[in-house]
Scaffold this active site. Structure first.
Site, mmCIF file in Angstrom:
data_model
loop_
_atom_site.group_PDB
_atom_site.id
_atom_site.type_symbol
_atom_site.label_atom_id
_atom_site.label_comp_id
_atom_site.label_asym_id
_atom_site.label_seq_id
_atom_site.Cartn_x
_atom_site.Cartn_y
_atom_site.Cartn_z
ATOM 1 N NE ARG A 59 40.712 70.376 38.195
ATOM 2 C CZ ARG A 59 41.042 70.841 39.472
ATOM 3 N NH1 ARG A 59 41.048 71.346 40.435
ATOM 4 N NH2 ARG A 59 41.730 72.481 38.902
ATOM 5 C CG HIS A 63 44.999 68.564 35.552
ATOM 6 N ND1 HIS A 63 45.062 69.552 36.590
ATOM 7 C CD2 HIS A 63 44.336 68.026 35.321
ATOM 8 C CE1 HIS A 63 44.324 70.509 36.051
ATOM 9 N NE2 HIS A 63 42.933 69.719 35.218
ATOM 10 C CG ASP A 64 49.748 61.025 36.279
ATOM 11 O OD1 ASP A 64 50.268 62.010 36.287
ATOM 12 O OD2 ASP A 64 50.139 60.266 36.072
ATOM 13 C CB VAL A 67 52.058 66.375 31.635
ATOM 14 C CG1 VAL A 67 52.345 67.383 32.141
ATOM 15 C CG2 VAL A 67 50.589 67.908 32.101
ATOM 16 N N GLY A 69 52.006 61.631 29.942
ATOM 17 C CA GLY A 69 51.827 60.458 30.332
ATOM 18 C C GLY A 69 51.575 59.970 31.729
ATOM 19 C CG ASP A 71 54.381 59.985 33.911
ATOM 20 O OD1 ASP A 71 53.446 60.401 34.703
ATOM 21 O OD2 ASP A 71 55.093 59.531 32.891
ATOM 22 C CD GLU A 85 53.853 65.725 35.782
ATOM 23 O OE1 GLU A 85 53.296 65.912 35.397
ATOM 24 O OE2 GLU A 85 54.675 65.997 34.871
ATOM 25 C CG ASN A 91 48.757 70.564 38.028
ATOM 26 O OD1 ASN A 91 48.205 69.925 37.163
ATOM 27 N ND2 ASN A 91 49.846 69.806 36.811
ATOM 28 C CG HIS A 191 33.914 69.345 33.594
ATOM 29 N ND1 HIS A 191 34.346 70.803 32.896
ATOM 30 C CD2 HIS A 191 35.174 68.964 33.785
ATOM 31 C CE1 HIS A 191 35.166 70.884 32.916
ATOM 32 N NE2 HIS A 191 35.821 70.237 33.662
ATOM 33 C CB THR A 192 28.914 64.699 35.003
ATOM 34 O OG1 THR A 192 27.699 64.192 34.872
ATOM 35 C CG2 THR A 192 29.505 63.449 35.299
ATOM 36 C CB THR A 247 22.831 64.652 38.594
ATOM 37 O OG1 THR A 247 23.276 64.904 36.916
ATOM 38 C CG2 THR A 247 21.200 64.885 38.962
ATOM 39 C CG ASP A 252 24.104 62.543 35.477
ATOM 40 O OD1 ASP A 252 24.304 63.217 35.030
ATOM 41 O OD2 ASP A 252 22.784 62.735 36.474
#
Length: 328
Positions: A59, A63-64, A67, A69, A71, A85, A91, A191-192, A247, A252
């Site tokens: 995550r 999020h990096d 926004v 790229g 970096d 940020e 965040n 989100h698995t 799970t 998966d």
């Protein structure tokens, strides 16, 4: 004969801007030969002690990259001159263990090869290793990114989907960054693993509408369980539910199967099933684990090259949470 995966990487590499063509898989072969071992040991240790760090780091990476790229701008702490940020409201819930594993890896690398490996590359490699350890695909990470020279809180809004962002808005957001609808759906499969705080979806349980308090797209038993779990969410902001209750720690395709069962935790998850431009991808990935793994690998490889900085566009930070000009 060139394999399909190798051909994809060749085509992707040829299609990226010249600044990105400076990246290679063996960028640190001579300057930091123990890089992979240090990343592997750091990630493995963290995963053993805190398995949830896999989802958290994935995550953090997303999020990096979304926004400005990939970096490491999201790692910067605010300073007296600007809010970074990291302090944007979306965040604030990024987990401390994700930041911690990057700090630990950077500390070890500074002892082994000081001033060589960027925080952006550390985050990219750590994310790949976490995904693999959780059972996900092993994919290629090109190296040679530089760390950003700026991080502004004002850059965040509108670049990262929220839990209640409409699917049309999410599609436009990804298309503006040159991602296809299919790539967006594949990346949503992150989100698995991991969890979401109750406050992100409580309105679907307790205040969906005046006549229908609970979102009818939830499976009744699922919503009942969530209501019990999140009953005290207003007083306990840490209350959370697994994104994939079946799970939760395994990378998966169960996430997509859950969507078809009425077990999409967030409204944005459920939107994937209901939107005409995305639902056929949900059907494909729910049925075909291999298709999901392959498409996720390609999509995150592409994401990892988004907006990267090279040469004098960036720097190699000595500490990941501060620009070199603010370090003594």
């Amino acid at each position: 004969m060139v394999s399909p995966s190798s051909l994809f990487l060749i085509l992707l590499f040829l299609s990226i801007p010249s600044s990105e063509s400076n990246l290679t898989t063996d960028y640190y072969k001579n300057s930091c030969p123990h890089l992979e071992n240090i990343i592997r040991e750091t990630v493995t240790s963290k995963y053993i002690s805190v398995p949830a760090a896999a989802a958290g780091t994935l995550r953090l990476f997303f999020h990096d990259c979304m926004v400005g790229g990939c970096d490491a701008s999201v790692l910067i702490s605010s300073n007296p001159f600007t809010k970074a940020e990291r302090d944007a409201d979306i965040n604030l819930a990024l987990p401390g263990d994700a930041f911690d594993v990057i700090v630990r890896a950077k500390t070890a690398l500074e002892l082994s090869c000081p001033g060589i490996v960027s925080c952006a590359d550390i985050l990219a490699l750590a994310t790949r290793n976490f995904v693999s350890m959780a059972g996900g695909p092993v994919y290629t990470v090109m190296l040679g990114r530089k760390d950003s020279l700026e991080s502004n809180i004002s850059s965040v809004e509108g670049n990262i989907p929220r839990a209640n962002t409409t699917m049309d808005e999410i599609i436009r957001m990804f298309e503006s960054k040159n991602f296809t609808v299919g790539e967006m759906v594949a990346l949503s499969g992150a989100h698995t693993i991991g969890f979401s705080h109750c406050k992100e979806f409580a309105y679907r349980l307790f205040g969906y509408s005046r006549s229908t308090p609970t979102d009818p797209s939830y499976h009744p038993k699922f919503s009942a369980a969530l209501k019990t779990l999140c009953a005290n969410y207003k007083n306990d902001s840490d209350m959370a539910a697994f994104n994939d209750p079946m799970t939760p720690s395994k990378f998966d395709n169960m996430y997509y199967q859950n969507l078809k069962r009425g077990m999409g935790l967030l409204e944005s998850d459920n939107g994937l099933l209901r939107h005409p431009r995305t639902n056929h991808f949900v059907d494909l990935y729910a049925f075909n684990q291999t298709a999901f793994s392959n498409d996720f690998a390609r999509a995150i490889e592409k994401l990892s090259l988004s907006g990267i900085k090279t040469g004098n566009q960036g720097e190699v930070r000595r500490k990941c949470d501060a620009f070199n000009t603010f370090q003594t």
